[in-house]
Design an enzyme around this catalytic site. Sequence first.
Site, PDB file in Angstrom:
ATOM      1  N   SER A   1      22.770  38.821 -23.483  1.00  0.00           N
ATOM      2  CA  SER A   1      24.279  38.515 -23.330  1.00  0.00           C
ATOM      3  C   SER A   1      24.110  39.000 -21.660  1.00  0.00           C
ATOM      4  CB  SER A   1      25.128  39.460 -23.922  1.00  0.00           C
ATOM      5  OG  SER A   1      25.020  38.687 -25.283  1.00  0.00           O
TER       6      SER A   1
ATOM      7  N   HIS B   1      21.913  34.659 -30.406  1.00  0.00           N
ATOM      8  CA  HIS B   1      22.555  35.178 -31.607  1.00  0.00           C
ATOM      9  C   HIS B   1      22.806  33.799 -32.709  1.00  0.00           C
ATOM     10  CE1 HIS B   1      24.225  38.031 -28.347  1.00  0.00           C
ATOM     11  NE2 HIS B   1      23.348  38.791 -29.219  1.00  0.00           N
TER      12      HIS B   1
ATOM     13  N   ARG C   1      13.182  40.729 -30.091  1.00  0.00           N
ATOM     14  CA  ARG C   1      12.841  39.875 -29.183  1.00  0.00           C
ATOM     15  C   ARG C   1      11.641  40.253 -28.467  1.00  0.00           C
ATOM     16  NH1 ARG C   1      18.235  40.157 -26.021  1.00  0.00           N
ATOM     17  NH2 ARG C   1      17.591  42.264 -26.358  1.00  0.00           N
TER      18      ARG C   1
END
Length: 160
Positions: free
Chosen positions: A129, A19, A91
């Site tokens: 995450s 991030h 991603r």
Amino acid sequence: MTRRVAVYPGSFDPVTRGHEDLIRRSLAFADCVIVAVAENASKQPLFSLEERLELLRQAVGQPAVQVQSFQGLLVDFARRVGASMIVRGLRAVSDFEYEFQMALMNRHLEPRLETVFLVPAFDLTYLSSSLVREVARHGGDVSQLVHPAVDQALKRKFAP
Ligand code: PNS
């Protein structure tokens, strides 16, 4: 000259180096990035909203980056803060379908808002995450993957 405001939305449970990388990249074309933490994106987040906001402020705090929470539709929040673009990271191929659907729905709701997809740094491509939470939960070392404040917070969460 018009100030270019980008909104970078997500659940940030917790913020990772991935991030942080995207926020840094966004500042190449936005004058201000508002990191928008969704209040109810994830039903049972590991970190409370307040904790997520605080960790973000520690990890990415600088004058051109604001951290705020939002409820309801992202497009309404973006309108309120005067943003002209939404930033999201792409991603892997697996991200694509969900991101494409969201971008098209957000455009349907607010045609003037553009979604901009950014590719993360190569070594952060497979970082998420949820993986960080999973590794930390089992006592693995995530210190290279998150800000030291997040590393400490994870250690406290999972302390025996
Ligand atoms: O990091 P995440 O959990 O993938 O982020 C998803 C998020 C928060 C960006 C998305 O769920 C969202 O925008 N929620 C707000 C509600 C909304 O506007 N939904 C319609 C999007 S098409």
